[in-house]
Write a protein that holds these residues in place. Structure first.
Motif, PDB file in Angstrom:
ATOM      1  N   ILE A 243      41.864  45.071  49.706  1.00  0.00           N
ATOM      2  CA  ILE A 243      42.216  44.888  51.118  1.00  0.00           C
ATOM      3  C   ILE A 243      43.700  44.540  51.211  1.00  0.00           C
ATOM      4  N   HIS A 244      44.420  45.334  51.982  1.00  0.00           N
ATOM      5  CA  HIS A 244      45.852  45.084  52.184  1.00  0.00           C
ATOM      6  C   HIS A 244      46.027  43.834  53.044  1.00  0.00           C
ATOM      7  N   PRO A 245      46.987  42.968  52.719  1.00  0.00           N
ATOM      8  CA  PRO A 245      47.164  41.726  53.503  1.00  0.00           C
ATOM      9  C   PRO A 245      47.441  41.959  54.981  1.00  0.00           C
ATOM     10  N   ARG A 246      48.033  43.098  55.340  1.00  0.00           N
ATOM     11  CA  ARG A 246      48.344  43.356  56.748  1.00  0.00           C
ATOM     12  C   ARG A 246      47.317  44.262  57.414  1.00  0.00           C
ATOM     13  N   HIS A 247      46.241  44.563  56.740  1.00  0.00           N
ATOM     14  CA  HIS A 247      45.219  45.442  57.328  1.00  0.00           C
ATOM     15  C   HIS A 247      44.385  44.664  58.349  1.00  0.00           C
ATOM     16  N   ARG A 248      44.162  45.266  59.509  1.00  0.00           N
ATOM     17  CA  ARG A 248      43.382  44.643  60.575  1.00  0.00           C
ATOM     18  C   ARG A 248      41.936  45.107  60.536  1.00  0.00           C
ATOM     19  N   CYS A 249      41.081  44.359  61.184  1.00  0.00           N
ATOM     20  CA  CYS A 249      39.679  44.734  61.303  1.00  0.00           C
ATOM     21  C   CYS A 249      39.576  46.044  62.068  1.00  0.00           C
ATOM     22  N   ASP A 250      38.796  46.993  61.547  1.00  0.00           N
ATOM     23  CA  ASP A 250      38.687  48.315  62.167  1.00  0.00           C
ATOM     24  C   ASP A 250      37.972  48.293  63.507  1.00  0.00           C
ATOM     25  N   LEU A 258      39.397  39.909  55.908  1.00  0.00           N
ATOM     26  CA  LEU A 258      38.375  40.951  55.937  1.00  0.00           C
ATOM     27  C   LEU A 258      37.433  40.755  54.760  1.00  0.00           C
ATOM     28  N   THR A 259      36.202  40.475  55.067  1.00  0.00           N
ATOM     29  CA  THR A 259      35.203  40.164  54.030  1.00  0.00           C
ATOM     30  C   THR A 259      34.148  41.241  53.863  1.00  0.00           C
ATOM     31  N   VAL A 260      34.085  42.213  54.776  1.00  0.00           N
ATOM     32  CA  VAL A 260      33.043  43.246  54.734  1.00  0.00           C
ATOM     33  C   VAL A 260      33.719  44.604  54.593  1.00  0.00           C
ATOM     34  N   GLU A 261      33.223  45.395  53.650  1.00  0.00           N
ATOM     35  CA  GLU A 261      33.766  46.739  53.416  1.00  0.00           C
ATOM     36  C   GLU A 261      32.620  47.726  53.329  1.00  0.00           C
ATOM     37  N   CYS A 262      32.803  48.897  53.954  1.00  0.00           N
ATOM     38  CA  CYS A 262      31.764  49.918  53.931  1.00  0.00           C
ATOM     39  C   CYS A 262      31.562  50.417  52.499  1.00  0.00           C
ATOM     40  N   PRO A 263      30.343  50.369  51.963  1.00  0.00           N
ATOM     41  CA  PRO A 263      30.122  50.782  50.565  1.00  0.00           C
ATOM     42  C   PRO A 263      30.054  52.294  50.364  1.00  0.00           C
ATOM     43  N   LEU A 264      29.938  53.063  51.444  1.00  0.00           N
ATOM     44  CA  LEU A 264      29.730  54.504  51.317  1.00  0.00           C
ATOM     45  C   LEU A 264      31.030  55.300  51.213  1.00  0.00           C
ATOM     46  N   GLN A 266      34.111  53.923  49.920  1.00  0.00           N
ATOM     47  CA  GLN A 266      35.125  53.225  49.136  1.00  0.00           C
ATOM     48  C   GLN A 266      35.958  54.221  48.345  1.00  0.00           C
ATOM     49  N   GLY A 267      37.245  54.020  48.355  1.00  0.00           N
ATOM     50  CA  GLY A 267      38.166  54.950  47.713  1.00  0.00           C
ATOM     51  C   GLY A 267      38.920  55.795  48.706  1.00  0.00           C
ATOM     52  N   SER A 268      38.399  55.933  49.922  1.00  0.00           N
ATOM     53  CA  SER A 268      39.084  56.700  50.962  1.00  0.00           C
ATOM     54  C   SER A 268      40.149  55.831  51.629  1.00  0.00           C
ATOM     55  N   VAL A 269      41.231  56.476  52.073  1.00  0.00           N
ATOM     56  CA  VAL A 269      42.270  55.736  52.776  1.00  0.00           C
ATOM     57  C   VAL A 269      41.780  55.241  54.134  1.00  0.00           C
ATOM     58  N   GLU A 270      40.682  55.825  54.640  1.00  0.00           N
ATOM     59  CA  GLU A 270      40.090  55.420  55.903  1.00  0.00           C
ATOM     60  C   GLU A 270      38.817  54.606  55.698  1.00  0.00           C
ATOM     61  N   ALA A 271      38.665  53.964  54.546  1.00  0.00           N
ATOM     62  CA  ALA A 271      37.470  53.158  54.275  1.00  0.00           C
ATOM     63  C   ALA A 271      37.357  52.025  55.287  1.00  0.00           C
ATOM     64  N   GLY A 272      36.147  51.807  55.796  1.00  0.00           N
ATOM     65  CA  GLY A 272      35.933  50.790  56.815  1.00  0.00           C
ATOM     66  C   GLY A 272      36.019  49.380  56.252  1.00  0.00           C
ATOM     67  N   GLN A 273      36.817  48.521  56.907  1.00  0.00           N
ATOM     68  CA  GLN A 273      36.984  47.117  56.510  1.00  0.00           C
ATOM     69  C   GLN A 273      36.881  46.257  57.766  1.00  0.00           C
ATOM     70  N   ARG A 282      28.979  47.177  65.225  1.00  0.00           N
ATOM     71  CA  ARG A 282      29.507  47.762  66.461  1.00  0.00           C
ATOM     72  C   ARG A 282      30.328  49.013  66.186  1.00  0.00           C
ATOM     73  N   ASP A 283      30.875  49.128  65.001  1.00  0.00           N
ATOM     74  CA  ASP A 283      31.724  50.278  64.662  1.00  0.00           C
ATOM     75  C   ASP A 283      30.952  51.362  63.911  1.00  0.00           C
ATOM     76  N   ARG A 284      29.636  51.224  63.822  1.00  0.00           N
ATOM     77  CA  ARG A 284      28.848  52.136  63.003  1.00  0.00           C
ATOM     78  C   ARG A 284      28.885  53.571  63.518  1.00  0.00           C
ATOM     79  N   LEU A 285      28.774  53.772  64.823  1.00  0.00           N
ATOM     80  CA  LEU A 285      28.768  55.128  65.376  1.00  0.00           C
ATOM     81  C   LEU A 285      30.108  55.823  65.164  1.00  0.00           C
ATOM     82  N   ARG A 286      31.205  55.112  65.375  1.00  0.00           N
ATOM     83  CA  ARG A 286      32.525  55.724  65.188  1.00  0.00           C
ATOM     84  C   ARG A 286      32.798  56.015  63.723  1.00  0.00           C
ATOM     85  N   HIS A 287      32.386  55.102  62.862  1.00  0.00           N
ATOM     86  CA  HIS A 287      32.694  55.230  61.440  1.00  0.00           C
ATOM     87  C   HIS A 287      31.721  56.169  60.715  1.00  0.00           C
TER      88      HIS A 287
END
Length: 303
Positions: A243-250, A258-264, A266-273, A282-287
């Motif tokens: 998790i990048h220190p300046r990354h915001r909650c998606d 940020l304590t939660v990361e999408c497990p499906l 991981q490795g993508s630059v758009e990985a959900g955090q 709440r972000d499940r449909l968009r992500h």
């Protein structure tokens, strides 16, 4: 008149006699400098379909960002010990970062009747040639990664300024003075060298279309080795943390821990955090589209 009796040949002018013309031709024929130079031997590179198929089958994220001093088509070395090349080397970036002899690439493209990279089969609309290893981004990848590992994060949890990396490389005794010119700026004016390596960061693009074209999606790009911010001019090595220190909650866009990361994905630059599990729900449909595309078209689909 007196002017008509003047012999122009005695003053170096006038038309030479027939005998002198023959002597001049004989002297010219005997002169070694006037002999026409023999054309250089034509290099014939035979396309090897089995070799190309083997290269594409064994390609991985590591080979995509590795710097090999060997042409994958003819097995000849690309650069000497000082990083100089006798034969022009093709720079295919930003389409891909494989390097090979320009003559090998042209012959292979002519044989295949396309403009694709023979190694990864990505479309290369245009490429430039170079004869210095420091021109290519892959030349700096391992050096920058080693430097970041030695320096560590700033103050224990912040990105490292890129200026510290540049200062480190200026003290590197393995680099020649000509190669150090590529640290601050590309002397050719093409934006290559260290700056190209920092922006690339070892990422691998799994899109079938080129960046900027219709259908390109950022979620099919891997994180790479580090993340470089041109605005802040700093680097975060992913080995220091996912998790990048300046990354915001998606979801809530709050700058929290940020304590939660999408497990499906991981490795993508758009990985959900996310900062909490409620934000993730709440972000499940968009992500959902990002996860499905990463699983269907990402690195897992290329195996």
């Amino acid at each position: 008149s007196p002017r008509s009796t003047i012999d122009n040949t005695s003053y170096g002018g006038g038309r030479p006699s027939l005998a002198s013309s023959k002597e001049l031709l004989q002297m010219t024929a005997k002169s070694p400098t006037s002999a026409p130079k023999a054309p250089p031997p034509k290099v014939v590179i035979k396309p090897n379909k089995a070799r190309i198929q083997k290269l594409r089958k064994n390609i991985t994220a590591l080979t995509d960002r590795s710097f090999y001093n060997e042409c994958p088509l003819c097995d000849d070395p690309l650069f000497d010990k000082e990083g100089n090349a006798e034969v022009a080397v093709a720079d295919l970036s930003p389409s891909c970062y494989h390097i090979l002899h320009a003559r090998c690439l042209k012959y292979q493209q002519k044989h295949d009747k396309n403009s694709n990279c023979p190694v990864c089969n990505r479309t290369v609309p245009i490429f430039v040639n170079a004869k210095q290893a420091a021109h290519f981004g892959g030349f700096w990848i391992q050096r920058v990664e080693h430097c970041l590992q030695k320096l560590g994060p700033l103050n224990g949890d912040q990105p490292q300024p890129a200026s510290a990396v540049r200062d480190w490389l200026r003290q590197d005794k393995t680099l020649t003075e000509n190669q150090k010119r590529y640290i601050d700026d590309d002397p050719t004016g093409l934006g290559k060298g260290l700056e190209c390596a920092l922006e690339w960061g070892g990422t691998v693009d799994y899109n079938d279309t080129l960046k900027g074209r219709k259908g390109w999606n950022p979620c099919l790009t891997t994180r790479g080795i580090w993340e470089y911010s041109a605005k802040q001019d700093d680097i975060w090595l992913w080995a220091w943390g996912n998790i990048h220190p300046r990354h915001r909650c998606d979801q809530c866009q709050m700058l929290k821990k940020l304590t939660v990361e999408c497990p499906l994905c991981q490795g993508s630059v758009e990985a959900g955090q996310y900062c909490s599990e409620s934000c993730q729900k709440r972000d499940r449909l968009r992500h959902k589209m990002t996860c499905e595309m990463w699983q269907q078209l990402g690195p897992a689909s290329k195996k």
